[in-house]
Scaffold this motif. Structure first.
Motif, short mmCIF file in Angstrom:
data_model
loop_
_atom_site.label_atom_id
_atom_site.label_comp_id
_atom_site.label_asym_id
_atom_site.label_seq_id
_atom_site.Cartn_x
_atom_site.Cartn_y
_atom_site.Cartn_z
N CYS A 43 0.75 -1.22 -0.02
CA CYS A 43 -0.06 0.09 0.22
C CYS A 43 0.93 1.27 -0.06
O CYS A 43 2.01 1.24 0.36
CB CYS A 43 -0.68 0.04 1.19
SG CYS A 43 -1.86 1.24 1.29
N ASP A 45 0.60 3.66 2.21
CA ASP A 45 0.50 4.08 3.42
C ASP A 45 1.94 4.57 3.98
O ASP A 45 3.03 3.67 4.07
CB ASP A 45 0.00 2.99 4.37
CG ASP A 45 -0.53 3.51 5.61
OD1 ASP A 45 0.43 3.96 6.44
OD2 ASP A 45 -1.70 3.40 5.97
N ALA A 68 -4.20 0.45 -1.05
CA ALA A 68 -4.72 -0.78 -0.63
C ALA A 68 -4.06 -2.10 -1.21
O ALA A 68 -4.66 -2.92 -1.13
CB ALA A 68 -6.21 -0.70 -0.87
N HIS A 104 -2.16 -4.48 5.22
CA HIS A 104 -1.84 -4.12 6.44
C HIS A 104 -3.02 -3.62 7.29
O HIS A 104 -4.23 -3.55 6.42
CB HIS A 104 -0.83 -2.69 6.47
CG HIS A 104 -1.33 -1.45 5.80
ND1 HIS A 104 -1.93 -0.54 6.43
CD2 HIS A 104 -1.81 -1.12 4.55
CE1 HIS A 104 -2.48 0.33 5.74
NE2 HIS A 104 -2.23 -0.01 4.41
N CYS A 107 -5.97 -0.03 6.90
CA CYS A 107 -5.76 0.72 5.45
C CYS A 107 -6.81 1.61 5.25
O CYS A 107 -8.06 1.17 5.27
CB CYS A 107 -5.80 -0.50 4.54
SG CYS A 107 -5.54 0.02 2.89
N GLY A 108 -6.43 2.95 4.72
CA GLY A 108 -7.60 3.93 4.57
C GLY A 108 -8.29 3.45 3.11
O GLY A 108 -9.57 4.19 2.98
ZN LIG Z 1 -3.39 0.73 3.03
#
Ligand SMILES: [Zn+2]
Length: 214
Positions: A43, A45, A68, A104, A107-108
């Motif tokens: 991701c 992130d 993602a 993970h 995750c947004g």
């Molecule tokens: Zn993520």
């Protein structure tokens, strides 16, 4: 601009602590080129850096980062597909031996998917992209209907890894290599809160150190 200065200072520390001490490694990588054995699909992130989490050296892992850590299905329609292009390069040119879909917690992208419909055009790129794993959302809502939203998201994060693993096989040159034993695909999951790294074995995610590696 203090925040940018932190990056410039960071590069000076990198140069002294890592580059100067590993000059032979960098020199070899420059002369010979890269030949990583692993493709990691992670991701974007900012808390999840596969090279740091698995303590790898430069040249060890070829990393694709997207929202993602998704793998789309094979859509050879002549349009621009960034993730598929990077996967193609890693498998056909670099001949990686392993592909790891690296999910993970928190995750947004998954959270956005789980939230459902957004105002029109609010996420004109994120929403269609997350549609790749819409079945993971449906499954989370069905199986975890009585659970808290965070738990539904955590389930969806893992279910979406499963979909990405399935989507990898829609590329015939990946399926071929998997069938002949020249490529193995893995689903892993990093827990930001505990620092644990889990691996998919059957239907379960277990600590990677307990995985059966053949
Ligand atoms: Zn993520």
């Amino acid at each position: 601009m203090e925040e940018v200065k932190a990056l410039i200072d960071g590069h000076q520390r990198f140069y002294k602590q890592y580059f100067e001490k590993q000059q032979d490694l960098y020199s070899n990588l420059f002369k010979e080129g890269q030949s990583p054995k692993f493709l990691v699909i992670s991701c974007c992130d900012s808390r999840v850096h596969p090279a740091q989490i698995m303590d790898t050296k430069p040249g060890d892992i070829f990393v694709i980062r997207n929202v993602a850590n998704l793998v789309p299905i094979n859509e050879a329609d002549g349009k621009s597909h960034g993730t598929s292009a990077a996967i193609e390069f890693a498998v056909k040119h670099l001949k990686v031996k392993h592909i790891i879909v690296f999910g993970h917690s928190q995750c947004g992208g998954i959270r956005t998917l789980m939230e459902g419909d957004h105002l029109s055009n609010e996420y004109s790129f994120v929403d269609p992209w997350m549609g790749i794993v819409k079945n993971a959302r449906a499954s989370a809502l069905k199986k975890y209907q009585d659970k808290a939203f965070d738990e539904q998201c955590a389930y969806c994060e893992k279910a979406s890894i499963e979909i990405s693993l399935t989507n990898l096989i829609t590329f015939p040159w990946i399926k071929e290599k998997c069938d002949s034993g020249n490529l193995t695909i893995h689903g892993w999951y990093f827990d930001i809160e505990t620092g644990d790294l889990l691996g998919k074995q059957g239907d379960q995610f277990i600590p990677v150190k307990e995985l059966i590696i053949e």
